[in-house]
Scaffold this motif. Sequence first.
Motif, mmCIF file in Angstrom:
data_model
loop_
_atom_site.group_PDB
_atom_site.id
_atom_site.type_symbol
_atom_site.label_atom_id
_atom_site.label_comp_id
_atom_site.label_asym_id
_atom_site.label_seq_id
_atom_site.Cartn_x
_atom_site.Cartn_y
_atom_site.Cartn_z
ATOM 1 N N LEU A 1 48.909 51.449 19.560
ATOM 2 C CA LEU A 1 47.931 50.661 18.806
ATOM 3 C C LEU A 1 47.916 51.041 17.334
ATOM 4 O O LEU A 1 47.039 50.616 16.584
ATOM 5 C CB LEU A 1 46.532 50.871 19.386
ATOM 6 N N ASP A 2 48.867 51.885 16.960
ATOM 7 C CA ASP A 2 48.972 52.281 15.561
ATOM 8 C C ASP A 2 47.739 53.060 15.088
ATOM 9 O O ASP A 2 47.420 53.077 13.905
ATOM 10 C CB ASP A 2 49.181 51.049 14.664
ATOM 11 N N LEU A 3 47.038 53.657 16.022
ATOM 12 C CA LEU A 3 45.904 54.496 15.619
ATOM 13 C C LEU A 3 46.428 55.840 15.150
ATOM 14 O O LEU A 3 45.931 56.406 14.185
ATOM 15 C CB LEU A 3 44.930 54.681 16.792
ATOM 16 N N LEU B 1 33.895 42.172 16.950
ATOM 17 C CA LEU B 1 35.332 42.236 17.248
ATOM 18 C C LEU B 1 35.943 40.834 17.223
ATOM 19 O O LEU B 1 37.028 40.626 16.684
ATOM 20 C CB LEU B 1 35.568 42.864 18.627
ATOM 21 N N LEU C 1 50.775 42.621 13.171
ATOM 22 C CA LEU C 1 50.082 41.546 13.888
ATOM 23 C C LEU C 1 48.931 41.021 13.048
ATOM 24 O O LEU C 1 48.150 41.790 12.501
ATOM 25 C CB LEU C 1 49.551 42.064 15.225
ATOM 26 N N ARG C 2 48.820 39.721 12.970
ATOM 27 C CA ARG C 2 47.784 39.133 12.131
ATOM 28 C C ARG C 2 46.420 39.252 12.816
ATOM 29 O O ARG C 2 45.482 39.794 12.251
ATOM 30 C CB ARG C 2 48.105 37.666 11.845
ATOM 31 N N ASP C 3 46.307 38.770 14.018
ATOM 32 C CA ASP C 3 45.082 38.945 14.784
ATOM 33 C C ASP C 3 45.437 39.734 16.041
ATOM 34 O O ASP C 3 45.666 39.159 17.108
ATOM 35 C CB ASP C 3 44.486 37.578 15.158
ATOM 36 N N PRO C 4 45.487 41.059 15.926
ATOM 37 C CA PRO C 4 46.051 41.875 17.013
ATOM 38 C C PRO C 4 45.351 41.704 18.355
ATOM 39 O O PRO C 4 46.001 41.818 19.389
ATOM 40 C CB PRO C 4 45.918 43.311 16.500
ATOM 41 N N LEU C 5 44.046 41.397 18.337
ATOM 42 C CA LEU C 5 43.345 41.281 19.622
ATOM 43 C C LEU C 5 43.844 40.092 20.443
ATOM 44 O O LEU C 5 43.643 40.029 21.644
ATOM 45 C CB LEU C 5 41.834 41.165 19.413
ATOM 46 N N TYR D 1 52.683 46.971 15.595
ATOM 47 C CA TYR D 1 51.257 46.637 15.690
ATOM 48 C C TYR D 1 50.643 46.223 14.357
ATOM 49 O O TYR D 1 49.860 45.281 14.281
ATOM 50 C CB TYR D 1 50.478 47.818 16.272
ATOM 51 N N ARG D 2 50.998 46.958 13.295
ATOM 52 C CA ARG D 2 50.353 46.685 12.010
ATOM 53 C C ARG D 2 50.785 45.345 11.423
ATOM 54 O O ARG D 2 50.159 44.834 10.491
ATOM 55 C CB ARG D 2 50.636 47.823 11.019
ATOM 56 N N GLN E 1 34.875 38.160 15.599
ATOM 57 C CA GLN E 1 34.931 37.631 14.232
ATOM 58 C C GLN E 1 36.106 38.212 13.452
ATOM 59 O O GLN E 1 36.759 37.511 12.689
ATOM 60 C CB GLN E 1 33.618 37.944 13.509
ATOM 61 N N SER E 2 36.373 39.515 13.644
ATOM 62 C CA SER E 2 37.436 40.142 12.860
ATOM 63 C C SER E 2 38.801 39.548 13.191
ATOM 64 O O SER E 2 39.740 39.700 12.421
ATOM 65 C CB SER E 2 37.443 41.651 13.106
ATOM 66 N N ASN E 3 38.920 38.895 14.346
ATOM 67 C CA ASN E 3 40.206 38.326 14.720
ATOM 68 C C ASN E 3 40.166 36.806 14.842
ATOM 69 O O ASN E 3 41.046 36.200 15.467
ATOM 70 C CB ASN E 3 40.705 38.946 16.032
ATOM 71 N N GLY E 4 39.118 36.222 14.296
ATOM 72 C CA GLY E 4 39.033 34.767 14.312
ATOM 73 C C GLY E 4 38.928 34.174 15.711
ATOM 74 O O GLY E 4 39.445 33.092 15.976
#
Lengths: 327, 256
Positions: free
Chosen positions: A48-50, A97, A68-72, A65-66, A99-102
């Motif tokens: 997850l690139d954490l 969560l 990805l535009r809307d990773p969720l 991962y980084r 909202q952050s991914n549309g």
Amino acid sequence: MIELQGLTKRYGDKLAVDGLTCTVRPGIVTGFLGPNGAGKSTTMRMMLDLDRPTAGSVHLDGKHYRQLRDPLKVVGALLDAKAMHGGRSAYNHLLCLAQSNGIPRARVAEVLDTVGLTSVAKKRSKGFSLGMGQRLGIAGALLGDPQVLLFDEPVNGLDPEGIHWIRNLMKNLASQGRTVFVSSHLMSEMALTAEHLIVIGQGRLLADTSMADFIAQNSRSYVRLRSPERERLLDVLSGSGITAVTAGDGSLEVDGADGARLGELAARHQIVLHELSPQQASLEEAFMQLTAESVEYHAHSAPAPGPAPGPQPPGSGWGTDWQKKGS
Amino acid sequence: MAVATQVLQSEWTKIKSVRSTVWTLGLALVVTVALGILISALSKSNFDKLSPKERLTFDPTFTSFAGMGLGQLAMIVFGVLVVSNEYSTGMIRTSLAAVPQRGTFLFSKITIATLLTLAVSMVTSFLAFFLGQAMLGEHKASIGDPGVLRAVIGGGLYMTLITVFSMGIATMLRSPMLSLGILMPFFFLISNILGAVPATKKVAQYFPDQAGRKVMQVITLDDDAPYGPWGGFAIMVLWVVAALVGAYVVLRERDA
């Protein structure tokens, strides 16, 4: 599809993950197994690139991962149950969560319904039990309807009903063609859900195999014999070219033997048998043998009191030894 | 930009859905205004006892901001909690999994928190000024007097920047206790003590709060600071920018 290539993570001079290369395929549940401290969570955080890999890479459906535009919408993950602000309601946790991914607001109510938390949607997650927190985390993972799902120890803290629910959920998700990657340190749990297994120990890949093959290769079958005339039985067995070993409790164990043949042999020599039972070593035992050398935190139990245990059955490693002393 | 809009919306949901937001910002407003009223009223009743020099340098505007020293602590708590709540609850891993671009995540969060802080700070500053002046009676300043409007707006900007600075520090330190344990004593005690001691004053006047406070003052007769109101403010801005750059670099490099 998840591809790991030479994934490595080093903390100081300790290698947490050591050149892990494997592929997680869609359409099945893949179990990610290893003892505590094997590097499972670190690997999942790197997916997850954490956490940044020291070397190597992870690709999710071909992308990093980084990127990805809307990773969720691509990857849903449940890392730890309580990775949420306890003062925020379940609904608002999922809403921010989404909202952050549309992701449309309506989807929040949908996933709350899926995990059965609709009635407590407006309650602050601080008051949730571990199982409810786990369900909320799963709701977050399902939010973007992703094709790849990662679950880190999802059954931890769940009651039997919850465990049953999550097993079915994972199987359903896989049957819809999604990639389901689930970590556990319990072989017995994986045996029920996973079709494919990736086993690691001390950060290294120990096995990458289908569950069926793993069971076939690793579960040792033997026959247990108990007789008041143990010495005579041993002589008869060795006379027939059969190797038997004495187990701790005085019974004899014969690896890979045919029970019927042993019974006939004993009858021919008129040896009384008190027990003749085919045994199958548990998968848990097989898993422990596989990872025995790589277990990081050995529980050293005190030497057992009384007479020293008899010779160990062949192939017994740290795992079986531990089981005996522990029981 | 579409991503940034989504993340801003998400951060707005986050900030308004926790109680600490209302508590800390409300406390900052109430403390600043109430203490300003109190000290303004006391100043009026004590005005006759002041020496001629003190009367000459009496700054009614700055007097009504006397509560800011304490009120800013609540602002600091807000700034620290906005960021470090993510870490202390474990939410950060969920947040960064949803928004893996560290810069977008950090600056969306800080933008939303800053806008909210700015609104509350401006209301606080104007309220403190008007209510404080009402207490001062014949010694009061008018908003139309030279430099007064600048000082009142400056008061709002000062509180905002202290908060943004705290967000930057909290991002670097992660732990709310550690961040508060450094920021609170520093701004409440250390900076003021060092600023009062002649030997350390030369250095302390470049601290963010000391430099930034200049913009809130109207009468600066008894002052040897080498910068004016906006000069001091610019120094504070530099501190804030440095804290934000540090926060971004640390967040980008560090494992979540």
